[in-house]
Design a protein around this motif. Structure first.
Motif, short mmCIF file in Angstrom:
data_model
loop_
_atom_site.label_atom_id
_atom_site.label_comp_id
_atom_site.label_asym_id
_atom_site.label_seq_id
_atom_site.Cartn_x
_atom_site.Cartn_y
_atom_site.Cartn_z
N SER A 60 0.82 -1.21 0.00
CA SER A 60 0.00 0.00 0.00
C SER A 60 0.86 1.26 0.00
O SER A 60 2.07 1.23 0.23
N MET A 96 -6.83 2.24 0.58
CA MET A 96 -6.79 0.80 0.80
C MET A 96 -7.87 0.07 -0.01
O MET A 96 -7.64 -1.04 -0.49
N GLU A 114 -6.65 -0.46 -3.40
CA GLU A 114 -5.60 -1.48 -3.45
C GLU A 114 -6.20 -2.89 -3.44
O GLU A 114 -5.76 -3.76 -4.20
N VAL A 138 -2.57 -7.82 0.05
CA VAL A 138 -2.28 -6.39 0.10
C VAL A 138 -1.64 -6.12 1.46
O VAL A 138 -2.21 -6.44 2.50
N VAL A 156 0.10 -3.65 4.41
CA VAL A 156 -0.04 -2.28 4.91
C VAL A 156 0.62 -2.14 6.27
O VAL A 156 0.58 -3.06 7.10
#
Length: 277
Positions: free
Chosen positions: A69, A90, A93, A105, A107
Motif C-alpha cells: 500500500s 486501501m 488497493e 495487500v 499495509v
C-alpha cells in the motif's frame, strides 16, 4: 518444499512488466506498488495489462504476489481526513488485487500521533473493518521498526489489530523491522526465540509473508534501513537460521534489499538460495 523468494519489482510501462523483471532476477514470487507510493493516487491498471499480468504470472509460475500500500496510508491516525483518505486508498488497493488475481495487500499500521497506543490500535482495526475486501484477497498487517508513535513494532500490536478487527487478516513479518524493534535475529537462538514469541503472541497460522531484509543498524535502534542479505547486522548466521527455520520454509520471502555496491535483487535472491540448506 519449494523455496518461494522474489523481489519488489516495478510496474513502469505496465503492470505486466513486473513479471518480466521478476524473471530477470530469478524470482518466483514478488511485490509491487500499484502506483507511486508517495502520492494519493488510484491504480491505473487497464484490463489488457491486468490480463497480461495474470497470464504471465501463471505461465512463469510466479506466485504469490503482494501489493504494498501507499506510504501515506495511516490506519492509526486520529485525524478524520487522513483516516478517510487511508480507507479510500486501501479500498483501491484491494480492488486492484482482485483485478490482478493478487492474493495479498500489505499495509503498515501507521502512527497514532499522540492518540495513544490503544486508541491507535482501535483506529486501525476499525479502518480495516470499513473495507469491502474481495474474496480471495487478504490484507496483511506488516511489522514495523517502531520509531516515534508508529505502531506494529511489538508483536502485541499486530495481535491486537487481528483480534479487534472483524476482517480475516494475516501478517507480513519484516526481518529488518523486527530486528530494529528489538527482536534479535542475529543468532540461531535469537531466531528461535523470536519465532516462538511470534507464535505465542500472534500465531504462526497468521504468518502469510516475510519481507526478508538485513539491517544496516543494530538491534533495538528503531532505525529502518535495509542491507543486503547476510551483510548487515542480522548477518549470515541469523539469516541462515531464519530461512531454514521449519516455521519459515513454506512462507514466501519478498526482498526489499538495496541496489548498491554492485549488488542487485538478483544477487540477493541467489544469496537466499545459497543460505537455504
Amino acid at each position: 518444499m519449494t523455496l518461494r523468494v522474489g523481489a519488489h519489482t516495478s510496474i513502469a510501462g505496465g503492470v505486466h512488466n513486473a513479471v518480466e523483471e521478476q524473471r530477470e532476477y530469478s524470482g518466483n514470487c514478488g511485490q509491487i506498488f500499484s502506483h507511486s507510493p508517495q502520492v494519493w493516487q488510484d491504480p491505473n491498471i487497464d484490463d489488457e495489462n491486468a490480463t497480461q499480468f495474470r497470464e504471465k504470472s501463471t505461465d512463469n509460475g510466479i506466485h504469490p504476489w503482494v501489493i504494498h500500500s501507499s506510504y501515506l496510508v495511516n490506519l492509526c491516525t486520529p485525524k478524520d481526513d487522513l483516516r478517510e483518505k487511508s480507507i479510500d486508498s486501501m479500498q483501491t488497493e484491494v480492488d486492484a488485487a482482485d483485478l490482478l488475481d493478487i492474493e495479498y495487500v500489505n499495509v503498515h499500521l501507521g502512527a497514532h500521533t499522540g492518540a495513544g497506543v490503544e486508541q491507535g490500535l482501535d483506529n486501525a482495526a476499525s479502518a480495516l473493518d470499513a473495507l469491502d475486501i474481495p474474496d480471495g484477497v487478504t490484507v496483511l498487517v506488516e511489522s514495523d521498526a517502531g520509531s516515534g508513535t508508529k505502531l506494529g513494532g511489538d508483536f502485541e500490536h499486530l495481535a491486537a489489530v487481528l483480534d479487534r478487527s472483524e476482517q480475516d487478516l494475516d501478517v507480513c513479518l519484516d526481518t529488518a523491522h523486527a530486528f530494529a524493534a528489538g527482536y534479535d535475529l542475529s543468532t540461531a537462538t535469537g531466531v528461535e526465540e523470536t519465532i516462538t514469541e511470534f507464535d505465542d503472541v500472534v500465531g504462526l497460522e497468521h504468518l502469510a509473508c516475510v519481507h526478508l531484509n538485513d539491517s544496516k543498524h543494530e538491534c533495538g535502534t528503531n532505525k529502518d534501513e535495509h542491507a543486503h542479505i547476510g551483510e548487515g547486522r542480522i548477518g549470515e548466521a541469523g539469516m541462515r537460521a531464519f530461512v531454514n527455520h521449519e516455521a519459515i520454509r513454506d512462507v514466501p520471502l519478498v526482498l526489499e534489499t538495496p541496489t548498491e555496491n554492485g549488488k542487485s535483487f538478483a544477487w540477493n535472491i541467489e544469496r537466499v538460495a545459497e543460505l537455504r540448506a
